[in-house]
Design a protein around this motif. Structure first.
Motif, PDB file in Angstrom:
ATOM      1  N   VAL A 126       0.781  -1.164   0.048  1.00  0.00           N
ATOM      2  CA  VAL A 126      -0.135   0.048   0.030  1.00  0.00           C
ATOM      3  C   VAL A 126       0.900   1.179  -0.011  1.00  0.00           C
ATOM      4  CG1 VAL A 126      -0.209  -0.051   2.536  1.00  0.00           C
ATOM      5  CG2 VAL A 126      -2.066   1.341   1.133  1.00  0.00           C
ATOM      6  N   LEU A 127       0.369   2.073  -0.599  1.00  0.00           N
ATOM      7  CA  LEU A 127       1.092   3.366  -0.902  1.00  0.00           C
ATOM      8  C   LEU A 127       0.454   4.584  -0.193  1.00  0.00           C
ATOM      9  CD1 LEU A 127       3.439   5.227  -1.884  1.00  0.00           C
ATOM     10  CD2 LEU A 127       2.059   5.931  -3.857  1.00  0.00           C
ATOM     11  N   LEU A 128       0.786   5.045   0.751  1.00  0.00           N
ATOM     12  CA  LEU A 128       0.119   6.147   1.472  1.00  0.00           C
ATOM     13  C   LEU A 128       0.673   7.659   1.028  1.00  0.00           C
ATOM     14  CD1 LEU A 128      -0.192   3.805   3.439  1.00  0.00           C
ATOM     15  CD2 LEU A 128      -0.534   5.476   5.127  1.00  0.00           C
ATOM     16  N   VAL A 129      -0.061   8.475   0.412  1.00  0.00           N
ATOM     17  CA  VAL A 129       0.365   9.466  -0.116  1.00  0.00           C
ATOM     18  C   VAL A 129      -0.407  10.814   0.284  1.00  0.00           C
ATOM     19  CG1 VAL A 129      -0.989   9.275  -2.204  1.00  0.00           C
ATOM     20  CG2 VAL A 129       0.669  10.795  -2.464  1.00  0.00           C
ATOM     21  N   GLY A 130       0.264  11.960   0.370  1.00  0.00           N
ATOM     22  CA  GLY A 130      -0.319  13.052   1.148  1.00  0.00           C
ATOM     23  C   GLY A 130       0.484  13.948   1.960  1.00  0.00           C
ATOM     24  N   PRO A 131      -0.368  14.863   2.774  1.00  0.00           N
ATOM     25  CA  PRO A 131       0.697  15.618   3.787  1.00  0.00           C
ATOM     26  C   PRO A 131       1.183  14.697   4.959  1.00  0.00           C
ATOM     27  CG  PRO A 131      -1.551  16.417   3.278  1.00  0.00           C
ATOM     28  CD  PRO A 131      -1.463  14.970   2.692  1.00  0.00           C
ATOM     29  N   ALA A 132       2.382  14.922   5.367  1.00  0.00           N
ATOM     30  CA  ALA A 132       3.154  14.083   6.129  1.00  0.00           C
ATOM     31  C   ALA A 132       2.406  13.828   7.615  1.00  0.00           C
ATOM     32  CB  ALA A 132       4.656  14.527   6.598  1.00  0.00           C
ATOM     33  N   ARG A 133       1.661  15.007   8.105  1.00  0.00           N
ATOM     34  CA  ARG A 133       0.954  14.774   9.266  1.00  0.00           C
ATOM     35  C   ARG A 133      -0.058  13.704   9.075  1.00  0.00           C
ATOM     36  NH1 ARG A 133      -0.630  19.066   6.795  1.00  0.00           N
ATOM     37  NH2 ARG A 133      -3.063  19.438   6.455  1.00  0.00           N
ATOM     38  N   ARG A 134      -0.789  13.656   8.111  1.00  0.00           N
ATOM     39  CA  ARG A 134      -1.659  12.324   8.014  1.00  0.00           C
ATOM     40  C   ARG A 134      -1.237  11.146   7.636  1.00  0.00           C
ATOM     41  NH1 ARG A 134      -5.629  16.019   4.137  1.00  0.00           N
ATOM     42  NH2 ARG A 134      -6.318  17.790   5.469  1.00  0.00           N
ATOM     43  N   VAL A 135      -0.072  11.215   6.511  1.00  0.00           N
ATOM     44  CA  VAL A 135       0.341  10.007   6.109  1.00  0.00           C
ATOM     45  C   VAL A 135       1.089   9.137   7.090  1.00  0.00           C
ATOM     46  CG1 VAL A 135       2.130   8.795   4.367  1.00  0.00           C
ATOM     47  CG2 VAL A 135       0.370  10.744   3.719  1.00  0.00           C
ATOM     48  N   TRP A 138      -1.104   7.170   9.830  1.00  0.00           N
ATOM     49  CA  TRP A 138      -1.820   6.126   9.452  1.00  0.00           C
ATOM     50  C   TRP A 138      -0.629   5.076   8.937  1.00  0.00           C
ATOM     51  CZ3 TRP A 138      -6.337   4.778  10.606  1.00  0.00           C
ATOM     52  CH2 TRP A 138      -7.462   5.618  10.973  1.00  0.00           C
ATOM     53  N   ALA A 139       0.375   5.446   8.699  1.00  0.00           N
ATOM     54  CA  ALA A 139       1.240   4.315   8.109  1.00  0.00           C
ATOM     55  C   ALA A 139       1.806   3.790   9.322  1.00  0.00           C
ATOM     56  CB  ALA A 139       2.546   5.280   7.749  1.00  0.00           C
ATOM     57  N   ARG A 140       1.833   4.343  10.535  1.00  0.00           N
ATOM     58  CA  ARG A 140       2.028   3.645  11.950  1.00  0.00           C
ATOM     59  C   ARG A 140       0.987   2.568  12.316  1.00  0.00           C
ATOM     60  NH1 ARG A 140       2.820   8.757  13.384  1.00  0.00           N
ATOM     61  NH2 ARG A 140       5.040   9.716  13.056  1.00  0.00           N
ATOM     62  N   LYS A 141      -0.110   2.721  11.831  1.00  0.00           N
ATOM     63  CA  LYS A 141      -1.161   2.170  12.347  1.00  0.00           C
ATOM     64  C   LYS A 141      -1.581   0.806  11.299  1.00  0.00           C
ATOM     65  CE  LYS A 141      -4.042   5.934  14.207  1.00  0.00           C
ATOM     66  NZ  LYS A 141      -5.043   6.964  13.900  1.00  0.00           N
ATOM     67  N   LEU A 142      -0.953   0.931  10.037  1.00  0.00           N
ATOM     68  CA  LEU A 142      -1.050  -0.100   9.109  1.00  0.00           C
ATOM     69  C   LEU A 142       0.374  -0.970   8.952  1.00  0.00           C
ATOM     70  CD1 LEU A 142      -3.130   1.825   6.352  1.00  0.00           C
ATOM     71  CD2 LEU A 142      -4.067   0.054   8.036  1.00  0.00           C
ATOM     72  N   GLU A 143       1.253  -0.293   9.471  1.00  0.00           N
ATOM     73  CA  GLU A 143       2.597  -1.421   9.237  1.00  0.00           C
ATOM     74  C   GLU A 143       2.686  -2.756   9.517  1.00  0.00           C
ATOM     75  OE1 GLU A 143       6.197   0.256  11.173  1.00  0.00           O
ATOM     76  OE2 GLU A 143       4.979   0.913  13.146  1.00  0.00           O
ATOM     77  N   PRO A 276     -10.154   9.482   1.553  1.00  0.00           N
ATOM     78  CA  PRO A 276     -11.034  10.012   2.491  1.00  0.00           C
ATOM     79  C   PRO A 276     -10.612  11.423   2.998  1.00  0.00           C
ATOM     80  CG  PRO A 276      -9.142   8.472   3.540  1.00  0.00           C
ATOM     81  CD  PRO A 276      -9.002   8.696   2.346  1.00  0.00           C
ATOM     82  N   GLY A 277      -9.609  12.002   2.321  1.00  0.00           N
ATOM     83  CA  GLY A 277      -9.254  13.445   2.615  1.00  0.00           C
ATOM     84  C   GLY A 277      -9.041  13.586   4.053  1.00  0.00           C
ATOM     85  N   ALA A 278      -9.447  14.651   4.611  1.00  0.00           N
ATOM     86  CA  ALA A 278      -9.122  15.145   5.980  1.00  0.00           C
ATOM     87  C   ALA A 278     -10.300  14.409   6.934  1.00  0.00           C
ATOM     88  CB  ALA A 278      -9.244  16.651   6.122  1.00  0.00           C
ATOM     89  N   ASP A 279     -11.232  13.546   6.533  1.00  0.00           N
ATOM     90  CA  ASP A 279     -12.136  13.331   7.465  1.00  0.00           C
ATOM     91  C   ASP A 279     -11.647  11.866   8.208  1.00  0.00           C
ATOM     92  OD1 ASP A 279     -14.502  11.804   8.454  1.00  0.00           O
ATOM     93  OD2 ASP A 279     -15.819  12.150   6.925  1.00  0.00           O
ATOM     94  N   ASP A 280     -11.325  11.987   9.286  1.00  0.00           N
ATOM     95  CA  ASP A 280     -10.891  11.027  10.262  1.00  0.00           C
ATOM     96  C   ASP A 280     -11.762   9.587  10.222  1.00  0.00           C
ATOM     97  OD1 ASP A 280      -8.699  12.734  10.890  1.00  0.00           O
ATOM     98  OD2 ASP A 280      -9.535  13.356  12.792  1.00  0.00           O
ATOM     99  N   ALA A 281     -12.925   9.809  10.116  1.00  0.00           N
ATOM    100  CA  ALA A 281     -13.929   8.667  10.315  1.00  0.00           C
ATOM    101  C   ALA A 281     -13.753   7.956   8.900  1.00  0.00           C
ATOM    102  CB  ALA A 281     -15.267   9.125  10.880  1.00  0.00           C
ATOM    103  N   ALA A 282     -13.765   8.719   7.911  1.00  0.00           N
ATOM    104  CA  ALA A 282     -13.672   8.169   6.478  1.00  0.00           C
ATOM    105  C   ALA A 282     -12.196   7.493   6.179  1.00  0.00           C
ATOM    106  CB  ALA A 282     -13.989   9.054   5.582  1.00  0.00           C
ATOM    107  N   ALA A 283     -11.270   7.980   6.899  1.00  0.00           N
ATOM    108  CA  ALA A 283      -9.833   7.349   6.873  1.00  0.00           C
ATOM    109  C   ALA A 283      -9.805   6.207   7.555  1.00  0.00           C
ATOM    110  CB  ALA A 283      -8.813   8.494   7.319  1.00  0.00           C
ATOM    111  N   ALA A 284     -10.625   6.267   8.529  1.00  0.00           N
ATOM    112  CA  ALA A 284     -10.533   5.038   9.465  1.00  0.00           C
ATOM    113  C   ALA A 284     -11.203   3.783   8.671  1.00  0.00           C
ATOM    114  CB  ALA A 284     -11.031   5.574  10.826  1.00  0.00           C
TER     115      ALA A 284
END
Length: 695
Positions: A126-135, A138-143, A276-284
């Motif tokens: 999986v590639l996580l792409v976007g601003p570092a603060r979000r990426v 979620w990278a730590r949660k999915l690794e 999901p953009g900036a929506d935390d629930a959608a990202a989860a």
């Protein structure tokens, strides 16, 4: 296959007439249970013996019934029909027996033949792409579950990335592909390559301007090109101000796009891509779905394509782009004189098949013939059970089916009227997959109303296309005098709004005086349209020979300016449907109106601009016969007198080329047939003697 049917009045909350329903099904009186899922469950268990298909008139307790069947273990196929929310819980429940019989009869139809499948394979890259603060969060949660790579499109918090996963930085990211086969590319615009950087901080300490922060990216506006950082980095070589190759790319199975605006803007993104953009629930939710997308997956191949009748293009001349323009998944593209459909991107909406004028694209899940048989069974059983003026409500299985169920719940509580007795819900994978051929077939089978339920999640172009197609179909219905038969596009977002919309179907009105058609829906779209229109025309209150149709209709004529037409037959070569044909025996252009799909290829190909489209529907045998729309006097070769071409074509050619240098002195060859022209070209030049005159 023989059938067993069990119905239940759900603890006496809805009326069920087992005798009336059973009679319509040809079974005799059906026993009516009150608590089939509880106190009377033995009645259900008894039906599990044997291999007969079992039809259960309940979807509320489907999980329980399936679990009991697995415990048995039973081999009988199971089907479940919602009788409760679709009519049993409504103000008109006592009049809904014909509808219930129809729904049960449709469930008895044999299973459609399986369709080919499209397979995907994902290893969890999986590639996580976007601003570092979000990426990074979620990278730590999915690794721990996936093979994570990150592409940071800003430098914030890059120091926290570490080397737990491949880390890239860049700008202008691009993504294409699908589950298991994504290709991502970006521009490495900063001198520091995060994938090579060891985070030793040597460059941070060495930079005299302080242009390098713990984001490990150079602030180029502050940098004055001392290059102390390059020397400090040394053999690590993570800093390169002279980098020539700035293009970077990688292959991934999944993409989690955390930008505010998604990289892929199509209405229906490919499977495996989440934005999901900036929506935390959608990202989860996206992260949860991504974590489950490892392995081998498949989906139906939703479409069939017949290239030979595709009206997209001929000889690089544009024709029909309807399917390309409407596809919300961008799965259809031009491939020269035909189209290309990428099955991995196809989402199965079927809109392309609805707007295809020729039937080159057909929907396969289910096939038109299977869906047509369902409509025929629903309507025939409804009428046989005593129902009048049936109305079909075509809705999506998920969103539309959810609204129907909610409406039933509201009606049970007395907060709504519920689904009217004459409205038969018809669930489909996507409402855009059902078009004019099936609407008109349903009318020919006896439907007084056909409604398509849009719930707001459809692509805007789908609703525009459905509106346009309904306008054309309604023009045909009205033109034949069936003024009480209506097509409807219902746009509702909640059950209360659906309840209000359905009230237009409450009053049955005057029954249509037309026998139900006996034809079967064909695999070919144009064939089904012909069957339906022929039946409607035979029983029309106001018979017509021709009906005017709106622009964009797939029926019509070709108007010809005979003064311009040279009978070059370019239009004949361009027509994919054999609507325009020539006569090998004499210079004639013939037109078969029933074959014309109004694609415009003939108009775009004609070098003389002598053709124009006329949308209309010609009815009767004459429309299926070729008629001469232009003919001309043949031109005879000036050498052998053999006819070739037409007088107008040859004279036009001579007039246009007479002043051309290449034909100077040989203009008469244009008046010869091809054979004589070659012979004349091979003749030796005549000798010319020049006499010198002495004075």
């Amino acid at each position: 296959m023989s059938q067993k049917t069990r119905i239940c009045n759900c603890n006496n909350t809805m009326p069920l007439d087992g005798a009336a329903i059973g009679s319509a099904l040809g079974d005799g009186a059906l026993p009516v249970a009150s608590q089939l899922c509880r106190r009377e469950v033995n009645q259900y268990l008894e039906t599990l013996e044997g291999a007969e298909r079992i039809i259960v008139g309940c979807t509320q307790e489907e999980p329980l019934f399936r679990e009991l069947a697995e415990m048995k273990p039973a081999v009988a196929p199971l089907r479940f029909v919602n009788l409760r929310e679709t009519g049993g819980w409504s103000e008109e429940a006592r009049h809904a027996m014909p509808k219930m019989a129809a729904l049960l009869a449709a469930a008895r139809l044999p299973d459609p033949e399986p369709v080919p499948e499209v397979e995907y394979g994902s290893e969890g890259r999986v590639l996580l792409v976007g601003p570092a603060r979000r990426v990074l969060a979620w990278a730590r949660k999915l690794e721990r579950q996936l093979q994570v790579s990150v592409l940071l499109t800003d430098g914030d918090e890059a120091a926290l990335a570490g080397h737990a996963w491949p880390t890239f930085s860049g700008s202008a990211p691009r993504v294409k592909g699908w589950l298991g086969a994504f290709q991502a590319s970006w521009q490495q615009t900063n001198p520091i390559d995060l994938e090579l950087c060891t985070r030793c901080n040597a460059c941070v300490k060495a930079c005299p301007e302080g242009a390098i922060s713990l984001a490990y990216q150079v602030d180029l506006a502050a940098c004055t090109s001392h290059r102390d950082c390059v020397a400090a980095c040394g053999a690590v070589a993570a800093i390169d101000f002279e980098r020539i190759d700035r293009d970077r790319s990688g292959e991934f199975d999944l993409v989690l796009d955390l930008h505010d605006e998604p990289l892929l803007r199509m209405h229906q993104p490919p499977q495996g891509y989440f934005a999901p953009g900036a929506d935390d629930a959608a990202a989860a939710l996206a992260a949860l779905q991504i974590s489950e997308m490892v392995g081998t997956f498949s989906k139906p191949r939703f479409f069939q394509y017949k290239e030979s009748i595709c009206a997209h293009s001929r000889s690089r001349q544009p024709g029909c782009n309807a399917c390309i323009d409407i596809c919300s998944a961008e799965a259809i593209s031009s491939a020269g004189d035909h189209i290309k459909v990428t099955p991995q991107l196809c989402a199965g909406c079927g809109a392309c098949t609805t707007v295809c004028p020729s039937g080159a694209l057909t929907y396969a899940w289910p096939r038109a013939s299977d869906f047509g048989e369902k409509l025929r069974t629903l309507l025939a059983t409804y009428v046989r059970a005593g129902g009048v003026r049936p109305a079909l409500l075509v809705h999506s299985e998920e969103e539309g089916g959810g609204l129907v169920r909610q409406l039933g719940q509201l009606a049970a509580a007395g907060a709504a009227r519920g689904v009217p007795a004459r409205v038969l819900p018809v669930p489909v994978h996507h409402v855009a997959s059902v078009g004019m051929d099936l609407w008109l077939a349903a009318v020919a089978y006896g439907a007084a109303d056909v409604a398509v339920l849009a719930t707001g999640g459809e692509a805007p172009q789908y609703l525009d296309a459905l509106t346009a197609q309904m306008e054309i179909a309604q023009a045909i219905i009205d033109g034949l005098g069936y003024h009480t038969v209506r097509l409807h596009l219902l746009r509702t977002r909640d059950a209360e709004e659906l309840d209000r919309e359905l009230q237009r179907f409450v009053l049955p009105g005057r029954p249509a005086a037309m026998p139900a058609a006996a034809f079967h829906v064909a695999a070919a779209k144009r064939e089904t349209l012909d069957f339906a229109i022929t039946h409607l025309a035979q029983h029309a209150p106001t018979p017509q020979d021709c009906i005017a149709l709106p622009p964009g209709a797939p029926f019509g004529a070709v108007a010809i300016d005979t003064d311009k037409c040279t009978l070059c037959m370019a239009c004949v070569g361009a027509c994919p449907e054999s609507a325009l044909t020539d006569n090998p025996q004499m210079p004639q252009l013939r037109f078969t109106e029933a074959n014309c799909v109004q694609c415009g290829l003939c108009v775009n190909t004609c070098p003389e601009q002598a053709l124009a489209l006329q949308p209309r529907l010609a009815i009767g045998a004459a429309a299926k016969q070729a008629r001469v729309i232009n003919e001309a006097q043949p031109y005879h070769c000036i050498k052998c007198q053999k006819p070739f071409g037409t007088l107008q074509m040859v004279e036009n050619m001579v007039a246009k080329l007479a002043g051309h240098g290449a034909f100077a002195g040989n203009i008469e060859r244009l008046r010869m047939c091809p054979d004589c022209r070659v012979i004349d070209m091979l003749q030796p030049e005549k000798e010319v003697t020049i006499f010198e005159v002495k004075r």
